[in-house]
Design a protein around this motif. Structure first.
Motif, PDB file in Angstrom:
ATOM      1  N   LEU A  69       0.839  -1.204   0.000  1.00  0.00           N
ATOM      2  CA  LEU A  69       0.000   0.000   0.000  1.00  0.00           C
ATOM      3  C   LEU A  69       0.875   1.255   0.000  1.00  0.00           C
ATOM      4  N   TYR A  70       1.929   1.266   0.818  1.00  0.00           N
ATOM      5  CA  TYR A  70       2.754   2.471   0.897  1.00  0.00           C
ATOM      6  C   TYR A  70       3.599   2.669  -0.363  1.00  0.00           C
ATOM      7  N   LEU A  71       3.932   1.577  -1.030  1.00  0.00           N
ATOM      8  CA  LEU A  71       4.618   1.731  -2.325  1.00  0.00           C
ATOM      9  C   LEU A  71       3.644   2.293  -3.356  1.00  0.00           C
ATOM     10  N   SER A  72       2.381   1.883  -3.236  1.00  0.00           N
ATOM     11  CA  SER A  72       1.349   2.404  -4.133  1.00  0.00           C
ATOM     12  C   SER A  72       1.183   3.912  -3.909  1.00  0.00           C
ATOM     13  N   MET A  73       1.261   4.325  -2.650  1.00  0.00           N
ATOM     14  CA  MET A  73       1.173   5.754  -2.327  1.00  0.00           C
ATOM     15  C   MET A  73       2.432   6.488  -2.806  1.00  0.00           C
ATOM     16  N   THR A 118      -4.055  14.924   1.176  1.00  0.00           N
ATOM     17  CA  THR A 118      -4.811  14.762   2.424  1.00  0.00           C
ATOM     18  C   THR A 118      -5.489  13.402   2.434  1.00  0.00           C
ATOM     19  N   GLU A 119      -6.076  13.015   1.327  1.00  0.00           N
ATOM     20  CA  GLU A 119      -6.741  11.705   1.265  1.00  0.00           C
ATOM     21  C   GLU A 119      -5.729  10.575   1.466  1.00  0.00           C
ATOM     22  N   VAL A 120      -4.538  10.735   0.883  1.00  0.00           N
ATOM     23  CA  VAL A 120      -3.492   9.713   1.037  1.00  0.00           C
ATOM     24  C   VAL A 120      -3.201   9.493   2.524  1.00  0.00           C
ATOM     25  N   PHE A 121      -3.047  10.590   3.266  1.00  0.00           N
ATOM     26  CA  PHE A 121      -2.685  10.443   4.683  1.00  0.00           C
ATOM     27  C   PHE A 121      -3.868  10.068   5.561  1.00  0.00           C
ATOM     28  N   GLU A 122      -5.071  10.488   5.182  1.00  0.00           N
ATOM     29  CA  GLU A 122      -6.243  10.036   5.946  1.00  0.00           C
ATOM     30  C   GLU A 122      -6.400   8.527   5.783  1.00  0.00           C
ATOM     31  N   TYR A 123      -6.233   8.079   4.549  1.00  0.00           N
ATOM     32  CA  TYR A 123      -6.360   6.646   4.240  1.00  0.00           C
ATOM     33  C   TYR A 123      -5.285   5.850   4.987  1.00  0.00           C
ATOM     34  N   SER A 124      -4.040   6.334   4.954  1.00  0.00           N
ATOM     35  CA  SER A 124      -2.964   5.577   5.592  1.00  0.00           C
ATOM     36  C   SER A 124      -3.103   5.584   7.116  1.00  0.00           C
ATOM     37  N   LEU A 125      -3.593   6.691   7.677  1.00  0.00           N
ATOM     38  CA  LEU A 125      -3.803   6.716   9.129  1.00  0.00           C
ATOM     39  C   LEU A 125      -4.881   5.700   9.528  1.00  0.00           C
ATOM     40  N   GLU A 126      -5.946   5.625   8.743  1.00  0.00           N
ATOM     41  CA  GLU A 126      -6.991   4.633   9.026  1.00  0.00           C
ATOM     42  C   GLU A 126      -6.421   3.224   8.924  1.00  0.00           C
TER      43      GLU A 126
END
Ligand code: FEO
Length: 167
Positions: free
Chosen positions: A23-27, A84-92
């Motif tokens: 997921l983080y590589l995708s981001m 913002t969506e990237v970090f909201e998603y990753s925090l969840e």
């Protein structure tokens, strides 16, 4: 000797940690497409950290005489509306991983499996740090736009993952 239930759950965690890396590589790839090079470095380092987590589970199961089993997962999300969506998603996602660690801890405590409890304690602390780290960047992303984002991108580019020495 670990119970079959605990071995299955610990194996499942290898999958979630590897999925986190994916997921983080995708981001990182999404950030690269946006020319956010510092964020790319940050997410690549995060992916390395997730692989390190996965390998800790791999080695623990093996050390305890269990059978390691690698399983696959679905594609991670690759498109986002904004940083913002990237970090909201990753925090969840990190909150989900924390719940998984608590779930494993509950089973280990129920089974009075002290070696596993000791092993998982490190992850309880680690997840607190992970959530704090993602939440911190999310707040910064929300606070700074335009020129501020450029400075944040520069700041994040200094991140390097060095595997911690674990006693
Ligand atoms: Fe391995 Fe980010 O949790």
């Amino acid at each position: 000797m670990l119970s079959p239930r605990l071995i299955d759950e610990l194996n499942l965690q290898i999958k979630y940690e590897m999925f986190s890396a994916q997921l983080y590589l995708s981001m990182a790839a999404w950030c690269a497409d946006q020319q956010l090079d510092g964020f790319v470095i940050w997410f690549k380092a995060q992916a390395e950290e997730e692989k390190f987590h996965a390998m800790r589970f791999f080695e623990f199961i093996d050390d305890m005489g269990g059978r390691v089993k690698m399983t696959g997962f679905e594609d991670p999300q690759g498109d986002f509306e904004s940083l913002t969506e990237v970090f909201e998603y990753s925090l969840e996602h990190e909150k989900f991983v924390s719940k998984r660690i608590y779930h494993l801890m509950n089973i280990a405590q129920e089974e009075k499996e002290h070696a596993t409890i000791s092993f998982l304690n490190w992850f309880v602390d680690e997840q607190r740090e992970e959530e704090k780290s993602f939440s911190g960047v999310l707040q910064q992303v929300k606070r700074f736009g335009g020129e501020g984002l450029y400075h944040l991108d520069k700041e994040l580019s200094t991140r390097v993952f060095t595997p911690p020495v674990i006693a």
